[in-house]
Design a protein around this motif. Structure first.
Motif, PDB file in Angstrom:
ATOM      1  N   GLY A  19      33.125  42.440  38.453  1.00  9.10           N
ATOM      2  CA  GLY A  19      33.314  41.024  38.127  1.00  9.10           C
ATOM      3  C   GLY A  19      34.118  40.376  39.241  1.00  9.10           C
ATOM      4  O   GLY A  19      35.008  40.994  39.821  1.00  9.10           O
ATOM      5  N   ARG A  20      33.810  39.119  39.569  1.00 10.69           N
ATOM      6  CA  ARG A  20      34.508  38.488  40.691  1.00 10.69           C
ATOM      7  C   ARG A  20      35.928  38.087  40.312  1.00 10.69           C
ATOM      8  O   ARG A  20      36.151  37.523  39.251  1.00 10.69           O
ATOM      9  CB  ARG A  20      33.713  37.278  41.161  1.00 10.69           C
ATOM     10  CG  ARG A  20      32.331  37.705  41.631  1.00 10.69           C
ATOM     11  CD  ARG A  20      31.611  36.592  42.296  1.00 10.69           C
ATOM     12  NE  ARG A  20      32.349  36.097  43.447  1.00 10.69           N
ATOM     13  CZ  ARG A  20      31.980  35.019  44.143  1.00 10.69           C
ATOM     14  NH1 ARG A  20      30.913  34.338  43.783  1.00 10.69           N
ATOM     15  NH2 ARG A  20      32.676  34.623  45.174  1.00 10.69           N
ATOM     16  N   PRO A  21      36.889  38.379  41.182  1.00 11.80           N
ATOM     17  CA  PRO A  21      38.274  38.021  40.873  1.00 11.80           C
ATOM     18  C   PRO A  21      38.448  36.505  40.756  1.00 11.80           C
ATOM     19  O   PRO A  21      37.769  35.745  41.449  1.00 11.80           O
ATOM     20  CB  PRO A  21      39.065  38.545  42.081  1.00 11.80           C
ATOM     21  CG  PRO A  21      38.157  39.452  42.818  1.00 11.80           C
ATOM     22  CD  PRO A  21      36.756  39.038  42.489  1.00 11.80           C
ATOM     23  N   ILE A  22      39.353  36.082  39.884  1.00  9.15           N
ATOM     24  CA  ILE A  22      39.628  34.666  39.651  1.00  9.15           C
ATOM     25  C   ILE A  22      40.009  33.958  40.957  1.00  9.15           C
ATOM     26  O   ILE A  22      39.496  32.872  41.265  1.00  9.15           O
ATOM     27  CB  ILE A  22      40.753  34.521  38.591  1.00  9.15           C
ATOM     28  CG1 ILE A  22      40.205  34.949  37.218  1.00  9.15           C
ATOM     29  CG2 ILE A  22      41.291  33.086  38.533  1.00  9.15           C
ATOM     30  CD1 ILE A  22      41.212  34.932  36.095  1.00  9.15           C
ATOM     31  N   SER A  23      40.881  34.583  41.746  1.00  4.04           N
ATOM     32  CA  SER A  23      41.368  33.937  42.977  1.00  4.04           C
ATOM     33  C   SER A  23      40.224  33.664  43.950  1.00  4.04           C
ATOM     34  O   SER A  23      40.176  32.627  44.608  1.00  4.04           O
ATOM     35  CB  SER A  23      42.427  34.820  43.631  1.00  4.04           C
ATOM     36  OG  SER A  23      41.912  36.119  43.824  1.00  4.04           O
ATOM     37  N   GLU A  24      39.281  34.594  44.017  1.00  6.31           N
ATOM     38  CA  GLU A  24      38.143  34.455  44.941  1.00  6.31           C
ATOM     39  C   GLU A  24      37.247  33.274  44.526  1.00  6.31           C
ATOM     40  O   GLU A  24      36.847  32.455  45.361  1.00  6.31           O
ATOM     41  CB  GLU A  24      37.348  35.761  44.905  1.00  6.31           C
ATOM     42  CG  GLU A  24      36.219  35.856  45.907  1.00  6.31           C
ATOM     43  CD  GLU A  24      35.452  37.162  45.719  1.00  6.31           C
ATOM     44  OE1 GLU A  24      36.017  38.239  46.020  1.00  6.31           O
ATOM     45  OE2 GLU A  24      34.293  37.110  45.251  1.00  6.31           O
ATOM     46  N   LYS A  38      37.610  33.922  32.905  1.00 10.82           N
ATOM     47  CA  LYS A  38      36.907  35.127  33.343  1.00 10.82           C
ATOM     48  C   LYS A  38      36.457  35.950  32.137  1.00 10.82           C
ATOM     49  O   LYS A  38      37.283  36.473  31.386  1.00 10.82           O
ATOM     50  CB  LYS A  38      37.806  35.977  34.251  1.00 10.82           C
ATOM     51  CG  LYS A  38      37.055  37.170  34.824  1.00 10.82           C
ATOM     52  CD  LYS A  38      37.906  38.068  35.714  1.00 10.82           C
ATOM     53  CE  LYS A  38      37.084  39.245  36.197  1.00 10.82           C
ATOM     54  NZ  LYS A  38      37.884  40.477  36.335  1.00 10.82           N
ATOM     55  N   LEU A  39      35.147  36.027  31.984  1.00 12.52           N
ATOM     56  CA  LEU A  39      34.551  36.819  30.899  1.00 12.52           C
ATOM     57  C   LEU A  39      33.563  37.793  31.542  1.00 12.52           C
ATOM     58  O   LEU A  39      32.393  37.826  31.184  1.00 12.52           O
ATOM     59  CB  LEU A  39      33.846  35.894  29.894  1.00 12.52           C
ATOM     60  CG  LEU A  39      34.716  34.794  29.249  1.00 12.52           C
ATOM     61  CD1 LEU A  39      33.865  33.843  28.422  1.00 12.52           C
ATOM     62  CD2 LEU A  39      35.815  35.409  28.389  1.00 12.52           C
ATOM     63  N   ALA A  40      34.058  38.536  32.530  1.00 15.30           N
ATOM     64  CA  ALA A  40      33.138  39.273  33.393  1.00 15.30           C
ATOM     65  C   ALA A  40      33.350  40.778  33.447  1.00 15.30           C
ATOM     66  O   ALA A  40      32.497  41.500  33.959  1.00 15.30           O
ATOM     67  CB  ALA A  40      33.213  38.711  34.819  1.00 15.30           C
ATOM     68  N   SER A  41      34.459  41.285  32.964  1.00 15.34           N
ATOM     69  CA  SER A  41      34.721  42.718  33.169  1.00 15.34           C
ATOM     70  C   SER A  41      35.126  43.451  31.903  1.00 15.34           C
ATOM     71  O   SER A  41      35.707  44.546  31.979  1.00 15.34           O
ATOM     72  CB  SER A  41      35.798  42.897  34.250  1.00 15.34           C
ATOM     73  OG  SER A  41      35.366  42.319  35.462  1.00 15.34           O
ATOM     74  N   ASN A  42      34.804  42.858  30.751  1.00 17.49           N
ATOM     75  CA  ASN A  42      35.091  43.501  29.469  1.00 17.49           C
ATOM     76  C   ASN A  42      36.561  43.878  29.301  1.00 17.49           C
ATOM     77  O   ASN A  42      36.895  44.873  28.648  1.00 17.49           O
ATOM     78  CB  ASN A  42      34.189  44.727  29.259  1.00 17.49           C
ATOM     79  CG  ASN A  42      32.725  44.352  29.272  1.00 17.49           C
ATOM     80  OD1 ASN A  42      32.388  43.170  29.174  1.00 17.49           O
ATOM     81  ND2 ASN A  42      31.854  45.336  29.391  1.00 17.49           N
ATOM     82  N   GLU A  43      37.417  43.057  29.924  1.00 15.78           N
ATOM     83  CA  GLU A  43      38.853  43.289  29.766  1.00 15.78           C
ATOM     84  C   GLU A  43      39.297  42.770  28.411  1.00 15.78           C
ATOM     85  O   GLU A  43      38.588  42.003  27.756  1.00 15.78           O
ATOM     86  CB  GLU A  43      39.598  42.547  30.885  1.00 15.78           C
ATOM     87  CG  GLU A  43      39.303  43.137  32.250  1.00 15.78           C
ATOM     88  CD  GLU A  43      39.237  42.103  33.363  1.00 15.78           C
ATOM     89  OE1 GLU A  43      39.396  42.483  34.523  1.00 15.78           O
ATOM     90  OE2 GLU A  43      39.010  40.917  33.067  1.00 15.78           O
ATOM     91  N   ASN A  44      40.492  43.160  27.994  1.00 18.55           N
ATOM     92  CA  ASN A  44      41.017  42.701  26.715  1.00 18.55           C
ATOM     93  C   ASN A  44      41.586  41.301  26.887  1.00 18.55           C
ATOM     94  O   ASN A  44      42.498  41.106  27.690  1.00 18.55           O
ATOM     95  CB  ASN A  44      42.102  43.665  26.231  1.00 18.55           C
ATOM     96  CG  ASN A  44      42.456  43.440  24.786  1.00 18.55           C
ATOM     97  OD1 ASN A  44      42.516  42.302  24.324  1.00 18.55           O
ATOM     98  ND2 ASN A  44      42.679  44.524  24.060  1.00 18.55           N
ATOM     99  N   PRO A  45      41.062  40.306  26.143  1.00 20.96           N
ATOM    100  CA  PRO A  45      41.557  38.937  26.329  1.00 20.96           C
ATOM    101  C   PRO A  45      43.016  38.774  25.916  1.00 20.96           C
ATOM    102  O   PRO A  45      43.658  37.806  26.300  1.00 20.96           O
ATOM    103  CB  PRO A  45      40.632  38.088  25.448  1.00 20.96           C
ATOM    104  CG  PRO A  45      40.028  39.026  24.478  1.00 20.96           C
ATOM    105  CD  PRO A  45      39.997  40.385  25.128  1.00 20.96           C
TER     106      PRO A  45
END
Ligand SMILES: *Cc1c(COP(=O)(O)O)cnc(C)c1O
Length: 374
Positions: A19-24, A38-45
């Motif tokens: 998933g593309r980093p927010i800063s980029e 960012k809803l791109a890497s299945n991280e825990n919100p």
């Protein structure tokens, strides 16, 4: 022309695209970082649990020393709760590490590693690293793992078959296998073929979907259960996961892992997170609600989606092979990062990680606007 450096099978590897980093994305589209979703890497919100943050801060004072190479404290906590001895557990730098260790421990050039089409992108990578041949098995019509066909592929491969990856739930499809299907599969896989059951999203299963995978590990010496702290436990940035297998296989994994593959902060945070039942429950409930929020919107927009048992949903945003990339670009311009899945052979689809209600809302709002103007 000089010969290129490096091994041919390594040169052939297509790099993992995350998933593309927010800063980029903020830099590229001239957006305010704080407004990006960012809803791109299945991280825990919910981010990292507070309990884990505190444990990590306490551990920070000791960073001048090497971590505990054997992860004694964490293995003790895992071992108590999972009901297996500590020498059945391998700690990994993310569960990604476990998947790779499994491939390196059991397969080499010329061997075959079997997995489903549309399964997790690390399986082909782990296969290529060891120079093995990837056998990609056609999925079911619902994009799930077709275990009987996978079993057939294993039998076809004969003595070359060394390893099979099964993800339950699978990423990026969200598909779920019933325990009786997995059980039937395990009982028929030849005992010289190792089965990795990848349960990176296990904690998101509903109570009705749950099953006892540890009982299978106890029964099958050729099975490795892989779990992660990156998703439901909110520790993606720390890189920690674990494998559970009988001592024979565990011993092999431990011989080839880096001696200090899991850092002290990650170990401390994982001990806290693993015992933080309230955090896990809150994340589970948030995910259930977010799933309904997203899929209700997809229904209203007339978009096909796959039923998901994970913390993400795969949605079909068009009929042509450019659809995923096109909608993704429009979402990026509006500061919404999701995951295109063309590299998974799904160019008409996008994978959306389930976020906070307001994040899901921002995504739905942008998607509706994009589809209306198309
Ligand atoms: C995210 C994921 C993993 C690995 O995550 P780690 O951060 O390396 O623990 C493993 N398997 C699947 C299917 C995943 O989606």
């Amino acid at each position: 022309m000089s010969t290129p450096l490096g091994l041919k099978h390594i040169q052939a590897i297509a790099p993992y695209v995350g998933g593309r980093p927010i800063s980029e994305v903020a830099r590229e589209y001239g957006l305010d970082e704080s407004k990006i979703v960012k809803l791109a890497s299945n991280e825990n919100p919910l981010g990292m649990p507070k309990s884990a943050q505190e444990a990590m801060l306490r551990a920070a004072s000791d960073l001048g020393r090497y971590p505990d190479s054997n992860g004694f404290e964490l293995k003790k906590v895992l071992s108590d709760r999972l009901g297996v001895p500590a020498d059945w557990i391998t700690l990994g730098n993310g569960s990604n590490d476990i998947l790779e260790l499994a491939a390196r421990a059991v397969a080499q050039a010329g061997d075959e590693i079997i997995f489903s089409k549309h399964a997790f992108a690390v399986y082909p990578l782990a296969t290529q690293v060891v120079g093995a041949v990837a056998v990609e098995v056609a999925p079911t019509p619902q994009f799930g793992h077709d275990l009987p066909v996978m079993l057939e592929a294993i039998k076809q491969a004969g003595n070359k078959a060394k390893l099979v990856f099964v993800a339950n739930p699978n990423n990026p499809t969200g598909s779920y296998l019933e325990p009786k299907e997995i059980e039937a599969f395990l009982s028929q896989v030849p005992s010289n073929v190792v089965v990795v059951l990848d349960e990176a999203y296990n904690e998101y299963l509903t109570p009705e979907q749950r099953y006892d995978a540890i009982a299978w590990v106890k029964r099958y010496p050729n099975m490795i259960l892989s779990r992660s702290f990156s998703k439901a436990y909110g520790l993606a940035g720390l890189r920690i996961g674990y494998g559970v297998a009988q001592p024979g296989l565990t011993d092999l994994l431990n011989r080839i892992r880096q001696p200090f593959n899991v850092n002290s902060l990650a170990q401390a945070a994982a001990i806290a997170a693993f015992q933080d039942d309230a955090f896990l429950q809150a994340g589970y409930e948030l995910n259930q609600a977010g799933y309904i929020q997203l899929t209700d919107a997809f229904k209203e927009l007339g978009l096909r989606f796959l039923p998901s048992s994970g913390n993400f949903v795969l949605v079909k945003v068009g009929d042509d092979s450019g659809a995923g990339a096109r909608i993704n670009l429009e979402l990026l311009k509006r500061g919404i990062i999701v995951r295109p899945v063309g590299n998974y052979g799904l160019p008409e689809w996008l994978r959306i990680s389930i976020g906070l209600p307001e994040e899901n809302d921002a995504f739905i709002h942008a998607l509706r606007e994009i589809l209306k103007s198309a």
